[in-house]
Design an enzyme around this catalytic site. Structure first.
Site, PDB file in Angstrom:
ATOM      1  N   ASP A  97       0.850  -1.194   0.000  1.00  0.00           N
ATOM      2  CA  ASP A  97       0.000   0.000   0.000  1.00  0.00           C
ATOM      3  C   ASP A  97       0.886   1.245   0.000  1.00  0.00           C
ATOM      4  OD1 ASP A  97      -2.964   0.974   0.619  1.00  0.00           O
ATOM      5  OD2 ASP A  97      -1.608   2.182   1.842  1.00  0.00           O
ATOM      6  N   ILE A  98       0.533   2.233  -0.819  1.00  0.00           N
ATOM      7  CA  ILE A  98       1.283   3.497  -0.846  1.00  0.00           C
ATOM      8  C   ILE A  98       0.930   4.299   0.403  1.00  0.00           C
ATOM      9  CG2 ILE A  98       1.730   5.627  -2.120  1.00  0.00           C
ATOM     10  CD1 ILE A  98       0.861   4.167  -4.660  1.00  0.00           C
ATOM     11  N   GLU A 140      -4.767   2.262  -4.174  1.00  0.00           N
ATOM     12  CA  GLU A 140      -3.304   2.284  -4.107  1.00  0.00           C
ATOM     13  C   GLU A 140      -2.735   0.987  -3.556  1.00  0.00           C
ATOM     14  OE1 GLU A 140      -4.722   4.409  -0.287  1.00  0.00           O
ATOM     15  OE2 GLU A 140      -5.421   4.053  -2.331  1.00  0.00           O
TER      16      GLU A 140
END
Length: 220
Positions: A97-98, A140
């Site tokens: 995950d960003i 994301e």
């Protein structure tokens, strides 16, 4: 007189014989020609239908923004995974995950956000092995499935990915990002869907730990 009649009959029979075989040859040749044309037409139609089906399948299983496999592909892959995982080898599922991606969208705009997603997808593709499975899970979040890999090798690979992303400047207003990752391991006898749930939990552990790190799911 009988000789002339006999000769006349022979000539007629010869003419009829020649005409018959000429007509027969013409009919067979015409039939072969028609069959060949039909064969080429049917083959072309089959190729066209197959191309359309392949294109439709590609659209259905491909993320439009990043070009990666999408959630639909992942769901289909998970159904077949037990059959594909033929050997008694370990596999690993990684959720990525960003970090603080919403802040990027809110401050720099969604075009920059899309640029980062595409850049991250290219980076992930370049860092995984040819036989690994990479999908954009949604938003994301990305998923990597490492097949036939030792636990330590998988951890080293994910740490390499995390480090490379942290050091990279994306061609999106020179924006830098970090990622968090959760990883869980399984073997042939494990349900991969359960292993995925564990890696998702490990991702939340990484977020809670301050982000830009990797957490391993520990059932104990």
């Amino acid at each position: 007189m009988r000789v002339l009649v006999l000769h006349y009959d022979v000539v007629n029979i010869s003419l009829i014989y020649n005409l018959f075989f000429k007509e027969l040859f013409f009919s067979i040749s015409s039939a072969i020609f028609i069959i060949a044309i039909l064969y080429l037409f049917i083959k072309k139609e089959i190729m066209r239908v197959n191309a359309k089906a392949s294109k439709a399948m590609s659209y259905a299983f491909t993320d439009a923004l990043t070009g990666l496999n999408n959630r639909h592909y992942l769901n289909d892959f998970l159904k077949k995974f037990t059959a594909l995982n033929k050997y008694d080898s370990d596999f690993a599922v990684v959720f990525i995950d960003i970090d603080r991606f919403k802040l990027v969208n809110d401050t720099l705009g969604h075009l920059t956000g899309d640029c980062i997603l595409k850049g991250l997808a290219l980076s992930l593709q370049s860092l995984i092995r040819p036989g690994d499975t990479l999908c954009r899970y949604g938003g994301e979040e990305f998923v990597i499935i490492f097949s036939d890999i030792f636990k330590q090798d998988a951890l080293s690979k994910v740490e390499q990915i995390r480090d490379c992303i942290e050091k990279r400047s994306f061609d999106c207003k020179e924006q830098k990002i970090t990622i968090s990752a959760g990883i869980s391991f399984g073997s042939r006898d494990n349900d991969i869907n359960e292993v995925m749930e564990h890696s998702d939990k490990a991702l939340y552990m990484a977020k809670d730990a301050g982000r830009n790190c990797i957490k391993v799911y520990n059932p104990d």
